[in-house]
Design a protein around this motif. Structure first.
Motif, short mmCIF file in Angstrom:
data_model
loop_
_atom_site.label_atom_id
_atom_site.label_comp_id
_atom_site.label_asym_id
_atom_site.label_seq_id
_atom_site.Cartn_x
_atom_site.Cartn_y
_atom_site.Cartn_z
N PHE A 32 0.87 -1.10 -0.06
CA PHE A 32 -0.15 0.00 0.17
C PHE A 32 1.04 1.22 0.11
O PHE A 32 0.50 2.43 -0.63
CB PHE A 32 -1.09 0.13 1.33
N ALA A 33 1.93 1.26 0.80
CA ALA A 33 2.95 2.32 0.76
C ALA A 33 3.61 2.74 -0.46
O ALA A 33 3.81 3.79 -0.94
CB ALA A 33 3.86 2.16 1.90
N LEU A 34 3.94 1.46 -1.24
CA LEU A 34 4.74 1.56 -2.38
C LEU A 34 3.64 2.12 -3.45
O LEU A 34 4.02 2.99 -4.38
CB LEU A 34 5.17 0.38 -2.89
N ALA B 216 3.49 5.86 -2.91
CA ALA B 216 4.71 6.25 -3.53
C ALA B 216 4.64 6.50 -5.11
O ALA B 216 5.04 7.42 -5.74
CB ALA B 216 5.82 5.61 -3.04
N GLY B 217 3.90 5.45 -5.66
CA GLY B 217 3.80 5.46 -7.07
C GLY B 217 2.74 6.64 -7.45
O GLY B 217 2.73 7.27 -8.78
N LEU B 218 1.96 7.27 -6.56
CA LEU B 218 0.96 8.33 -6.97
C LEU B 218 1.86 9.67 -6.82
O LEU B 218 1.68 10.54 -7.33
CB LEU B 218 -0.04 8.28 -5.97
N PHE B 219 3.02 9.50 -6.16
CA PHE B 219 4.01 10.90 -6.04
C PHE B 219 4.84 10.73 -7.43
O PHE B 219 5.20 11.69 -7.70
CB PHE B 219 4.55 10.88 -4.72
N TYR B 220 5.34 9.49 -7.59
CA TYR B 220 6.26 9.45 -8.71
C TYR B 220 6.11 8.00 -9.08
O TYR B 220 6.51 7.01 -8.60
CB TYR B 220 7.67 9.42 -8.01
N LEU C 285 -0.46 -3.12 -3.35
CA LEU C 285 0.35 -2.08 -4.29
C LEU C 285 -0.71 -1.48 -5.17
O LEU C 285 -0.71 -0.31 -5.53
CB LEU C 285 1.33 -2.64 -5.17
N ILE C 286 -1.95 -2.11 -5.78
CA ILE C 286 -2.87 -1.79 -6.58
C ILE C 286 -4.21 -1.04 -5.85
O ILE C 286 -4.45 0.00 -6.38
CB ILE C 286 -3.64 -2.88 -7.24
N CYS C 287 -3.97 -1.07 -4.70
CA CYS C 287 -5.10 -0.79 -3.66
C CYS C 287 -5.19 1.03 -3.76
O CYS C 287 -6.04 1.59 -4.24
CB CYS C 287 -5.06 -0.97 -2.35
N PRO C 288 -3.94 1.76 -3.50
CA PRO C 288 -4.08 3.30 -3.58
C PRO C 288 -4.47 3.48 -5.16
O PRO C 288 -5.22 4.73 -5.27
CB PRO C 288 -2.64 3.61 -3.26
N THR D 233 -11.27 5.63 -8.16
CA THR D 233 -12.58 5.74 -7.83
C THR D 233 -12.71 7.19 -7.36
O THR D 233 -13.97 7.80 -7.75
CB THR D 233 -12.87 4.73 -6.58
N TYR D 234 -11.96 7.94 -6.56
CA TYR D 234 -12.29 9.07 -6.23
C TYR D 234 -12.44 10.18 -7.50
O TYR D 234 -13.18 10.80 -7.35
CB TYR D 234 -10.98 9.42 -5.39
N LEU D 235 -11.53 9.87 -8.34
CA LEU D 235 -11.47 10.92 -9.49
C LEU D 235 -12.73 10.61 -10.28
O LEU D 235 -13.49 11.45 -10.95
CB LEU D 235 -10.29 10.81 -10.38
#
Length: 325
Positions: free
Chosen positions: A146-148, A151-155, A187-190, A196-198
């Protein structure tokens, strides 16, 4: 000077603060706003927009924040290392090395997605070190995944660190398919939650900005980048070679953590090649784990005079590259 940083005395933090001002002073004199080269993730873009509305585009503010993040990361990384006793005694050498080596390039002292990812990776690495002692690690690997994902949403290329997680699971634990599946779901969850939010807020156009990844094979011509790469690689190799003898005397968990650190360095070195636009600024992701191997060089040199000579040569190189190049 090395003698003071070898100590685990909490008062060394004050010396570390002075040292930070010494090696980062040039960047405070010549501040840069923030990295925006097209490789940043959606969350980073939204964060920068919010900061712009709140504080404007003051270069000094962003550079000051970047240096504070580097100092914080150095202290947190050192705390993890000392907690697991990767050195015979508590020491602040990893913090010193991280601050020293990140001073070799201005882009490593600029507010960027990589600095935010480094903060997340500290938590990821700390969690990886705990995998060996857990009888069941499903919750831990999900949280790491989940943390990774965040991180993927930041970069977005930071999701390649999932290789670090999977290889570390092989090093730390016996293979369990369920744990690997749970890690990938984490990893996929975030990414799923952001999508979903968008969708619910009618911002589906932003969804296309999430998978921001490419493949770059650059021709590096900047001698400062080459100098920083050579210095980091040299200390990494020397630190690894000097580690071989004390490694045999360590507990099994300590050996496995060092093995995970080597994988951490190798994966972090590869990540910037998956930028849309290659930038050496993202190699600061590798400087964090390299700093512990550099610290091992200073720790292993028992002759204090020789250790100080190595340090002052490195420090002199940093100052020359900053002020006189």
């Amino acid at each position: 000077m090395i003698r003071f940083f070898r100590s685990g005395n909490p008062l060394t933090v004050l010396l570390l603060l002075i040292y930070t001002l010494l090696v980062k002073f040039y960047y405070l004199l010549h501040p840069v706003a923030y990295v925006a080269d097209g490789s940043e993730g959606l969350l980073y873009q939204l964060l920068v927009q919010w900061m712009h509305r709140l504080t404007g585009d003051s270069p000094f503010l962003y550079t000051g924040l970047a240096i504070l993040l580097l100092l914080l990361q150095s202290l947190l990384f050192t705390k993890i290392i000392n907690h697991h006793r990767l050195f015979p005694k508590a020491t602040y050498l990893p913090a010193m090395c991280f601050l020293l080596f990140t001073s070799m390039l201005q882009s490593w002292n600029t507010f960027s997605p990589a600095l935010l990812v480094n903060l997340i990776m500290l938590w990821v690495f700390s969690s990886i070190t705990e995998l060996y002692t857990r009888t069941s690690a499903r919750d831990v690997v999900f949280n790491i995944g989940f943390a990774l994902g965040i991180a993927g949403l930041f970069y977005f290329p930071a999701i390649i660190f999932c290789l670090l997680l999977l290889v570390s699971m092989l090093i730390m634990r016996a293979f369990r398919l369920a744990e690997w599946i749970i890690a990938i779901l984490g990893l996929i969850c975030p990414l799923y939650l952001m999508g979903t939010y968008l969708f619910l807020t009618g911002q589906m156009a932003l969804l296309r900005k999430i998978p921001n990844i490419g493949l770059s094979l650059p021709m590096i011509s900047d001698y400062k980048v080459w100098g920083a790469m050579v210095a980091c690689t040299l200390f990494f190799i020397l630190g690894w070679l000097l580690l071989q003898r004390p490694l045999k005397k360590m507990l099994i968990q300590g050996r496995k953590i060092w093995a995970a650190l080597i994988i951490y360095v190798l994966v972090a070195m590869l990540v910037p090649f998956f930028n849309v636009h290659f930038s050496p600024a993202y190699w600061v992701l590798a400087v964090l784990p390299v700093s512990i191997f550099a610290a091992n060089v200073y720790w292993s040199v028992t002759n204090e005079t020789f250790a100080n000579i190595i340090h002052f040569i490195t420090l002199a190189y940093v100052i020359v590259m900053q002020y006189f190049s």
